[in-house]
Each structure stands twice: as structure tokens, then as C-alpha cells.
Design a protein around this motif. Sequence first.
Motif, mmCIF file in Angstrom:
data_model
loop_
_atom_site.group_PDB
_atom_site.id
_atom_site.type_symbol
_atom_site.label_atom_id
_atom_site.label_comp_id
_atom_site.label_asym_id
_atom_site.label_seq_id
_atom_site.Cartn_x
_atom_site.Cartn_y
_atom_site.Cartn_z
ATOM 1 N N GLN A 1 12.878 -2.783 55.092
ATOM 2 C CA GLN A 1 12.571 -1.599 56.641
ATOM 3 C C GLN A 1 14.042 -0.863 58.118
ATOM 4 O O GLN A 1 14.199 -0.683 57.690
ATOM 5 C CB GLN A 1 11.646 -1.642 57.703
ATOM 6 N N ALA A 2 14.837 -1.696 57.450
ATOM 7 C CA ALA A 2 15.904 -2.082 58.148
ATOM 8 C C ALA A 2 17.041 -0.902 57.622
ATOM 9 O O ALA A 2 17.879 0.476 57.946
ATOM 10 C CB ALA A 2 16.305 -3.292 58.469
ATOM 11 N N PHE A 3 16.922 -1.183 56.075
ATOM 12 C CA PHE A 3 17.702 -0.487 55.262
ATOM 13 C C PHE A 3 16.756 1.117 55.176
ATOM 14 O O PHE A 3 17.599 1.803 55.473
ATOM 15 C CB PHE A 3 17.450 -1.166 54.132
ATOM 16 N N SER A 4 15.710 1.483 55.155
ATOM 17 C CA SER A 4 14.945 2.395 55.622
ATOM 18 C C SER A 4 15.331 3.302 56.809
ATOM 19 O O SER A 4 16.192 4.220 56.499
ATOM 20 C CB SER A 4 13.789 2.138 55.153
ATOM 21 N N ASP A 5 15.732 2.902 57.676
ATOM 22 C CA ASP A 5 15.772 2.949 58.565
ATOM 23 C C ASP A 5 17.532 3.087 59.094
ATOM 24 O O ASP A 5 17.888 4.541 59.280
ATOM 25 C CB ASP A 5 16.050 2.499 60.363
ATOM 26 N N VAL B 1 9.352 1.710 52.777
ATOM 27 C CA VAL B 1 9.954 0.354 51.736
ATOM 28 C C VAL B 1 9.506 -0.302 50.534
ATOM 29 O O VAL B 1 10.821 -0.968 49.892
ATOM 30 C CB VAL B 1 9.089 -0.662 53.512
ATOM 31 N N ASP B 2 8.866 0.500 49.415
ATOM 32 C CA ASP B 2 8.999 0.106 48.245
ATOM 33 C C ASP B 2 9.877 0.803 47.400
ATOM 34 O O ASP B 2 10.061 0.918 46.326
ATOM 35 C CB ASP B 2 7.505 0.000 47.592
ATOM 36 N N GLU B 3 10.506 1.719 48.513
ATOM 37 C CA GLU B 3 11.453 2.247 47.274
ATOM 38 C C GLU B 3 12.776 1.298 47.846
ATOM 39 O O GLU B 3 14.209 2.227 48.231
ATOM 40 C CB GLU B 3 11.850 4.320 48.326
ATOM 41 N N LEU B 4 12.960 0.582 48.257
ATOM 42 C CA LEU B 4 14.193 -0.110 48.614
ATOM 43 C C LEU B 4 14.334 -1.380 48.172
ATOM 44 O O LEU B 4 12.800 -2.220 48.278
ATOM 45 C CB LEU B 4 14.083 0.142 50.116
ATOM 46 N N TRP B 5 15.201 -2.249 48.087
ATOM 47 C CA TRP B 5 15.190 -3.986 47.435
ATOM 48 C C TRP B 5 16.443 -4.871 48.334
ATOM 49 O O TRP B 5 17.735 -3.480 47.753
ATOM 50 C CB TRP B 5 14.937 -4.250 46.067
ATOM 51 N N ALA C 1 22.478 -7.856 62.009
ATOM 52 C CA ALA C 1 24.115 -6.672 61.848
ATOM 53 C C ALA C 1 23.143 -5.676 62.081
ATOM 54 O O ALA C 1 24.163 -4.338 62.533
ATOM 55 C CB ALA C 1 24.649 -6.724 60.682
ATOM 56 N N PHE C 2 22.807 -5.224 62.262
ATOM 57 C CA PHE C 2 21.814 -3.693 61.746
ATOM 58 C C PHE C 2 21.239 -3.437 63.075
ATOM 59 O O PHE C 2 21.039 -2.341 63.570
ATOM 60 C CB PHE C 2 20.392 -3.470 60.799
ATOM 61 N N GLU C 3 21.112 -4.318 64.068
ATOM 62 C CA GLU C 3 20.615 -4.280 65.567
ATOM 63 C C GLU C 3 22.172 -3.596 66.600
ATOM 64 O O GLU C 3 22.452 -2.536 66.655
ATOM 65 C CB GLU C 3 20.692 -4.821 66.499
ATOM 66 N N HIS C 4 23.214 -3.612 65.037
ATOM 67 C CA HIS C 4 24.523 -3.229 66.014
ATOM 68 C C HIS C 4 25.416 -2.503 65.015
ATOM 69 O O HIS C 4 26.450 -2.591 65.093
ATOM 70 C CB HIS C 4 25.265 -4.319 66.679
#
Length: 386
Positions: free
Chosen positions: A72-76, A88-92, A282-285
Motif C-alpha cells: 500500500q505504501a508503494f501504491s501511495d 495493492v495486487d498490482e505491486l510486489w 522511510a516512506f513516512e519521510h
Amino acid sequence: MSSIPSNLPLRNDLIGEEPYGAPQLDVPVCLNVNENPYAPDQAVCEAIAKRVLDIAPTLNRYPDREHIELRQAFSDYLERESGVRLDVDELWGANGSNEIMLQLFQAFGGPGRVALGADPTYSMYPEYARDTFTGWQLAHRNADFTLNVDALIEQIKAVKPSMVLLTSPNNPTGTPLPMADIERVLAVCESAEVTGAAEGVHPVVVIDEAYVEFRNPGTPSAVTLIKDHPNLAVSRTMSKAFAFAGARVGYLAASKGIIDCVRIVRMPYHLSAVTQAAALAAFEHTDEQLSRVEHLRQTREATAAWLKTQTYQGKPLAVAQSESNFLLFGGSFDKREAIFDELLKRGVLIRVVGPDGWLRVCMGTDEEMERFRTALTEVLRIVEAE
């Protein structure tokens, strides 16, 4: 020389091989592996420590093998960075984009299959092919390292690969890959045959965007094409622009079908709870982690301009066009190993990689680049005089 005893049953095709990797040397200026030279801010370090501390009491249990929160973080992030929202199911995720690539080869390669690249390209690709018993073929790029799309298409028709691998920007040259070129390749692959596969099976196009955050502003990413092209897979990493090389976090954006194929070959619990926690911190920052990207772009452009003012054997140095955090330069170095060695004596480590006559330097801090310029000026004069 290999130190492997001859009485060990190493695979026959691996006998005489050496482990991949750039030199790891303790020198003052390391400009050879394309890292972000700026350490994470203290706030980021504290966030990582807190996240890890929070999950430490659960380390007796296996992590979430589907790493849903991280996906979900990748998606965001991709929505923010590239303007596209993926499910989410398009990311890994995986341990660096190296594991992503290996998983793609495991899923779509294998005996009787062929992967196709465009040289010069990332030197690990043929090793992934070797390790998965996949054939490896190449189409040659143009003299300026841009993609020769017509030559690649001819190879796709002749070789019938299961995968076509292209880097954007290219490694080791830094050359950008126009979206129009990607779309031409996708269009061909959507009807091309695959050697050793059933009728109606078509190649997967893999775009390796390890350095894509360093592209010029306004340049679109291949992830914007995923919704319209189910045979497209885009590999990314947090190692480079995100200043997270030591954490080993890569990720794949693709159709659910491709992601499910990769899930078949993944090792169970391949992403540790600690890795997932660190990446989420890291994604939080994100702002802090990417805060030096624009400065590194400016450093790249300034360094390219400076290199073009330098000469070797009476000719200005050539510099390949780059939208990455490194530059391929030289073009006519007949003693590139000597230049590398002399720079190393002066505490500056760069990379002997790519076509003959060229060297590669990644962008460091302002102080590191000053040392590089001073050392190179001296070294070129010494090597020319020999």
C-alpha cells in the motif's frame, strides 16, 4: 583466481565464474556503485528505530509474507511520484530490485526460454539468465546509446523471447528511454510469439527504472502504461534516489497476472519484518529521503559540462547523455584501467564498466566531486605522458 576447490560438485556451467560485484574498497571517495551519497536525516533514523522497536517483540513470529501494508505504501508513493494509482495486487516487494529481477527470470525464463536485452545494458541480466537456465540474447543500441527500436523489434521477431528487458534510464550509460519507444515495443510484444510456449502466449516487457527518480522533471514513468498493457512489468528500487541502499528494498509494478506469477516463485517470508518496518518508516519521510535528488541532478549536469571541457590525447572527452545519477565518460580511453588505477591511488574510486574506452562515475557530495575533478585532471595528464 577462483578459490573454489576442484573436488566440489559446482555446476559445470559455473566453473571458472567469479561472483558479481563492484570493488568494495575503503577509500575516501567512493563513486562507483551509484548510491545516494547523503545519509538519511536524523528524523528518518529515529522513525526507523521506532518502527523496528515496535515490531521487535513479534520477531518470534513470521512476518506478513504478502507485505500488504508495504505494498500500500508503494501504491501511495507511485501516485505521488508518477501520478498513477495502482492497486495493492498490482505491486510486489522484494530484497532490492535484484531479487525482483531474479523472480521475473524464475517465473518467465527457464530451459528453452530466451530473454532479450539491448546492449550496453546492466551486467547482471546475463547472470540472472545463467542462474535460471534462460537463454540470453542482445540487440545492439545506436552509437549514442539510444535504443535502436527497429533492431530490437527484428530481434523480438527472430528470437521470440519470453522477456524483453530495457532500462530507463539505461545502466551503465544513463540514456533516457522515450515513452514512444516503450509503446512501440509493447505493441509488438502483445502479438509476438514466445519460443517454447503455447500458442497465444506473448512476451513480458520489463522496464527497469532503478534510477528513474533522477530523470528530468516532467518526464513520465512507464508505470503510467500498466493499466493499458497487461504484459508490462516495471521494476523499481528504494536503493538509489531514496537513499536506502543498505535496507535492500525493491518493488515491482505490473498487472495482477504478472504479480501472481512472481508470487509463485517467491521464497516464503522473503521480506523480513525488520525490512518491512524500515521501509514503511522511510516512506513516512519521503520528502526528507528525496530531498537531495534535485541537487544531484544539478551535480550531474555540472559534472557533464566540466568533463566536456577536459581533453585526452588532444580530443575533448565524450559524455553520454544521462538522466541518472551517474555519467559514462571518455569514449577514447585506450588506457582506462590505468586511469582507474591512478584515480584509486588518489583515493577516488569510480567504475570500469560499459563499452571499451569509457569509464563511469556516480554523483557524490560537492566535496567528493571536487576531489574527483582535481584527481582526474592530474591523472589524465600523467597517463597521456606515459
